[in-house]
Design a protein around this motif. Structure first.
Motif, PDB file in Angstrom:
ATOM      1  N   MET A   1      11.570 -33.330  13.392  1.00 14.01           N
ATOM      2  CA  MET A   1      10.602 -32.962  12.384  1.00 14.01           C
ATOM      3  C   MET A   1      11.327 -32.300  11.227  1.00 14.01           C
ATOM      4  N   THR A   2      11.005 -32.717  10.031  1.00 11.79           N
ATOM      5  CA  THR A   2      11.583 -32.126   8.844  1.00 11.79           C
ATOM      6  C   THR A   2      10.533 -31.286   8.152  1.00 11.79           C
ATOM      7  N   VAL A   3      10.870 -30.045   7.867  1.00  3.89           N
ATOM      8  CA  VAL A   3       9.970 -29.167   7.144  1.00  3.89           C
ATOM      9  C   VAL A   3      10.408 -29.185   5.696  1.00  3.89           C
TER      10      VAL A   3
ATOM     11  N   ALA B   1       3.099 -21.948  10.027  1.00  8.61           N
ATOM     12  CA  ALA B   1       3.844 -21.230  11.066  1.00  8.61           C
ATOM     13  C   ALA B   1       3.326 -21.606  12.452  1.00  8.61           C
ATOM     14  N   ALA B   2       2.007 -21.737  12.592  1.00 10.22           N
ATOM     15  CA  ALA B   2       1.430 -22.123  13.885  1.00 10.22           C
ATOM     16  C   ALA B   2       1.885 -23.525  14.282  1.00 10.22           C
ATOM     17  N   GLU B   3       1.938 -24.428  13.313  1.00 10.42           N
ATOM     18  CA  GLU B   3       2.404 -25.786  13.606  1.00 10.42           C
ATOM     19  C   GLU B   3       3.872 -25.785  14.032  1.00 10.42           C
ATOM     20  N   LEU B   4       4.669 -24.976  13.353  1.00 12.49           N
ATOM     21  CA  LEU B   4       6.083 -24.881  13.730  1.00 12.49           C
ATOM     22  C   LEU B   4       6.229 -24.255  15.118  1.00 12.49           C
ATOM     23  N   LEU B   5       5.372 -23.280  15.441  1.00  7.27           N
ATOM     24  CA  LEU B   5       5.386 -22.706  16.781  1.00  7.27           C
ATOM     25  C   LEU B   5       5.077 -23.769  17.830  1.00  7.27           C
TER      26      LEU B   5
ATOM     27  N   LEU C   1       8.233 -25.666  18.375  1.00  6.31           N
ATOM     28  CA  LEU C   1       9.190 -24.871  19.152  1.00  6.31           C
ATOM     29  C   LEU C   1       8.744 -24.746  20.601  1.00  6.31           C
ATOM     30  N   TRP C   2       7.459 -24.453  20.781  1.00  4.74           N
ATOM     31  CA  TRP C   2       6.946 -24.288  22.132  1.00  4.74           C
ATOM     32  C   TRP C   2       6.946 -25.606  22.886  1.00  4.74           C
ATOM     33  N   GLY C   3       6.830 -26.710  22.179  1.00  5.18           N
ATOM     34  CA  GLY C   3       6.885 -28.018  22.818  1.00  5.18           C
ATOM     35  C   GLY C   3       8.220 -28.267  23.493  1.00  5.18           C
ATOM     36  N   ARG C   4       9.236 -27.589  23.013  1.00  3.77           N
ATOM     37  CA  ARG C   4      10.562 -27.714  23.627  1.00  3.77           C
ATOM     38  C   ARG C   4      10.613 -27.014  24.978  1.00  3.77           C
ATOM     39  N   ALA C   5       9.723 -26.042  25.175  1.00  3.37           N
ATOM     40  CA  ALA C   5       9.619 -25.347  26.463  1.00  3.37           C
ATOM     41  C   ALA C   5       8.498 -26.037  27.233  1.00  3.37           C
ATOM     42  N   SER C   6       8.823 -27.057  27.938  1.00  3.99           N
ATOM     43  CA  SER C   6       7.851 -27.917  28.612  1.00  3.99           C
ATOM     44  C   SER C   6       6.846 -27.128  29.446  1.00  3.99           C
ATOM     45  N   THR C   7       5.596 -27.578  29.405  1.00  3.94           N
ATOM     46  CA  THR C   7       4.559 -26.957  30.218  1.00  3.94           C
ATOM     47  C   THR C   7       4.366 -27.690  31.543  1.00  3.94           C
TER      48      THR C   7
ATOM     49  N   VAL D   1      15.232 -18.624  16.538  1.00  5.24           N
ATOM     50  CA  VAL D   1      14.821 -18.717  15.130  1.00  5.24           C
ATOM     51  C   VAL D   1      14.875 -17.349  14.472  1.00  5.24           C
ATOM     52  N   LEU D   2      14.326 -16.345  15.150  1.00  6.66           N
ATOM     53  CA  LEU D   2      14.291 -14.996  14.576  1.00  6.66           C
ATOM     54  C   LEU D   2      15.689 -14.441  14.341  1.00  6.66           C
ATOM     55  N   ASP D   3      16.632 -14.808  15.184  1.00  4.35           N
ATOM     56  CA  ASP D   3      18.018 -14.343  15.009  1.00  4.35           C
ATOM     57  C   ASP D   3      18.629 -14.838  13.704  1.00  4.35           C
ATOM     58  N   GLN D   4      18.066 -15.896  13.129  1.00  5.43           N
ATOM     59  CA  GLN D   4      18.571 -16.434  11.863  1.00  5.43           C
ATOM     60  C   GLN D   4      17.988 -15.701  10.652  1.00  5.43           C
ATOM     61  N   MET D   5      17.005 -14.817  10.893  1.00  5.80           N
ATOM     62  CA  MET D   5      16.356 -14.105   9.790  1.00  5.80           C
ATOM     63  C   MET D   5      17.030 -12.758   9.561  1.00  5.80           C
TER      64      MET D   5
END
Length: 167
Positions: free
Chosen positions: A1-3, A22-26, A29-35, A122-126
């Motif tokens: 996905m390109t933002v 931000a919710a869409e980006l979450l 990101l959360w999709g990478r942590a499989s449910t 992600v937060l570590d990059q801020m």
């Protein structure tokens, strides 16, 4: 996905747009942590039960904007997987109360850990100052959202008359 060129705006609709993005980006990101092994609908059930232990099937169905039969089937699958327990109500044997099992609690704890790890990367990059501002803004957002959700729940409770029956 390109933002592409995400630029938050200061006006209220800009804040809503930035929060939506931000919710869409979450979600990504959360999709990478499989449910796995639960579906998105089943995850919603687990999250609701975590916050409303012992609710009945009708209340859960209302929370999901679903029907009791569909909700019952969701809970049957979660029970078969060991995530949910059904317990007869102590006050009405026809009513079933829903609870997370220890496996359900453990699953949510593990999922949160994996999601937080993805967010932390992600937060570590801020810059630190921007993380502090984000935290302050998110805390205010959570207070406002909780107040609005609480008002909606109170209005919903007011529409339930005395003696109204639930399944």
């Amino acid at each position: 996905m390109t933002v592409t060129s995400f630029r938050p705006h200061l006006e209220p609709d800009g804040a809503a747009r930035a929060t939506s993005t931000a919710a869409e980006l979450l979600e990504v990101l959360w999709g990478r942590a499989s449910t796995e092994p639960v579906s998105a609908s089943q995850l919603r059930v687990l999250l609701i039960l975590e916050h409303h232990e012992g609710i009945n099937l009708r209340t859960l169905a209302d929370s999901l904007a679903s029907t009791p039969p569909s909700t019952s089937r969701l809970c049957d699958r979660l029970r078969a997987a060991g995530f949910v327990e059904r317990v007869a109500s102590p006050t009405d044997r026809r009513e079933v109360r829903l609870h997370l099992s220890s496996r359900g609690h453990a699953f949510l704890a593990d999922l949160r850990t994996r999601r937080q790890n993805a967010l932390q990367a992600v937060l570590d990059q801020m810059p630190v100052a921007q993380r502090a501002m984000l935290l302050q803004g998110l805390e205010a957002f959570c207070r406002a959202a909780a107040a609005q959700i609480g008002e909606g729940a109170q209005q919903g409770d007011a529409t339930q008359g005395p003696g109204s029956q639930t399944a």
